[in-house]
Design an enzyme around this catalytic site. Structure first.
Site, PDB file in Angstrom:
ATOM      1  N   ARG A   1      43.090  44.826   0.342  1.00 45.55           N
ATOM      2  CA  ARG A   1      42.319  43.301   0.440  1.00 45.55           C
ATOM      3  C   ARG A   1      42.843  42.908   1.970  1.00 45.55           C
ATOM      4  NH1 ARG A   1      45.593  39.429  -2.053  1.00 45.55           N
ATOM      5  NH2 ARG A   1      43.981  38.187  -3.491  1.00 45.55           N
TER       6      ARG A   1
ATOM      7  N   LYS B   1      50.497  39.322   5.804  1.00 45.37           N
ATOM      8  CA  LYS B   1      52.158  39.188   4.716  1.00 45.37           C
ATOM      9  C   LYS B   1      52.995  39.362   5.415  1.00 45.37           C
ATOM     10  CE  LYS B   1      50.077  40.359   0.580  1.00 45.37           C
ATOM     11  NZ  LYS B   1      50.284  41.428  -1.570  1.00 45.37           N
TER      12      LYS B   1
END
Length: 309
Positions: free
Chosen positions: A263, A229
């Site tokens: 995740r 991210k």
């Protein structure tokens, strides 16, 4: 290592059971979108999405999260078009695997179609924002991931402000859990996610990552969606394709703070990370032990006994 007092440690899915008091599940990301932030559409094709899902399971993933629409701002997609993207993948993966399958959607119509195709979990990044979603989940008896986010679906949220990001995220999730329970969703079907990078700047997300335990202390299995991210890229000044090490470090920090699902995109590396943490926690044994075990690993070149006279 923070060990949250889970209200429901054992969770049963259609093909697997996980005791989150002694396990960390690895969730693989498979986006059937032409504009996903990380893979840039490499799994947009049906065959490619199915193959990527099965490769992830073969590499050790417990779970596959299938999405048809990015969280990032953009034009709305009809529920039928979104369903056409995710349902065939779910159906084909379910035919060939007992892995946990979730669908990343905020639309109740897509959720119902995914459940009918074999999905175990509805991963709603908007925290049950759409009318009817809670009822679909409750009626089907499937799991739901409740995620912290503030913006309306697919819209921007410029310059988010928090006085206490960890506390405010925790309180938001507690309220969403109560909403789910009030709608008839069983507590043993609830998973929470603080929403790394979702309507948060990098400083906010770093604070959540480094202070994960108040989220996990809510007592429901907590998911950390940290993989590749922007908060990692902005912290380390790295492009998306070079954030794997940072992703593993962030995942480890969250697990040490009580996260029980991560995740991830890089599945072999994520599985290795989780297995080592689980072994260090005493939840699993090493695959083998020969180091300094002379009875099973005699020296290749025995040395003469030392003269101790």
């Amino acid at each position: 290592m923070f060990l949250p007092d889970l209200k429901y440690p054992l969770h049963s899915f259609s093909g697997r059971r996980i005791d989150f008091s002694q396990r960390v599940a690895v969730m693989a990301v498979v986006n059937r979108t032409p504009d996903s932030f990380y893979d840039a559409g490499s799994t947009f094709g049906l065959d490619e999405a199915v193959a990527a899902s099965l490769r992830a399971v073969e590499a050790g993933a417990d779970w596959v999260d299938i999405g048809g629409v990015p969280f990032s701002p953009g034009p709305a997609l009809s529920w039928r078009e979104e369903a056409e993207r995710v349902v065939p993948v779910i159906a084909r993966v379910r035919e060939r695997s007992d892995a946990i399958i979730s669908v990343d959607t905020f639309l109740p119509e897509v959720a119902q179609a995914a459940i009918d195709a074999g999905a175990d979990v509805i991963n709603d990044t908007t925290g049950l924002s759409q009318p009817g979603m809670a009822q679909v989940v409750a009626a089907a008896g499937v799991h739901v991931v409740l995620t912290h986010s503030l913006a309306r679906p697919r819209t921007a949220y410029p310059r988010p402000h928090y006085d206490d990001v960890v506390g405010q995220v925790r309180d938001y999730l507690a309220a969403k859990v109560q909403r789910a329970l009030d709608a008839g969703i069983e507590g043993s079907k609830i998973i929470i996610d603080p929403g790394h990078d979702l309507n948060k700047n990098t400083r906010h997300t770093l604070d959540v990552t480094g202070n994960f335990s108040p989220i996990a202390a809510l007592g429901y299995p907590a998911l950390a969606a940290v993989s590749n991210k922007d908060f990692i890229g902005e912290t380390l000044d790295l492009p998306k394709q070079e954030r794997m090490v940072g992703s593993m470090v962030a995942a480890t920090m969250c697990i040490m703070g009580g996260a029980r699902i991560i995740r991830m995109h890089n599945i072999p590396e994520a599985v290795q990370t989780v297995r080592l943490i689980e072994a260090a926690a005493g939840w699993r044994e090493p695959v083998y032990q020969v180091h300094n075990m002379s009875d099973v690993n005699p020296p290749a070149h025995p040395q003469p006994a030392r003269d101790r006279s």
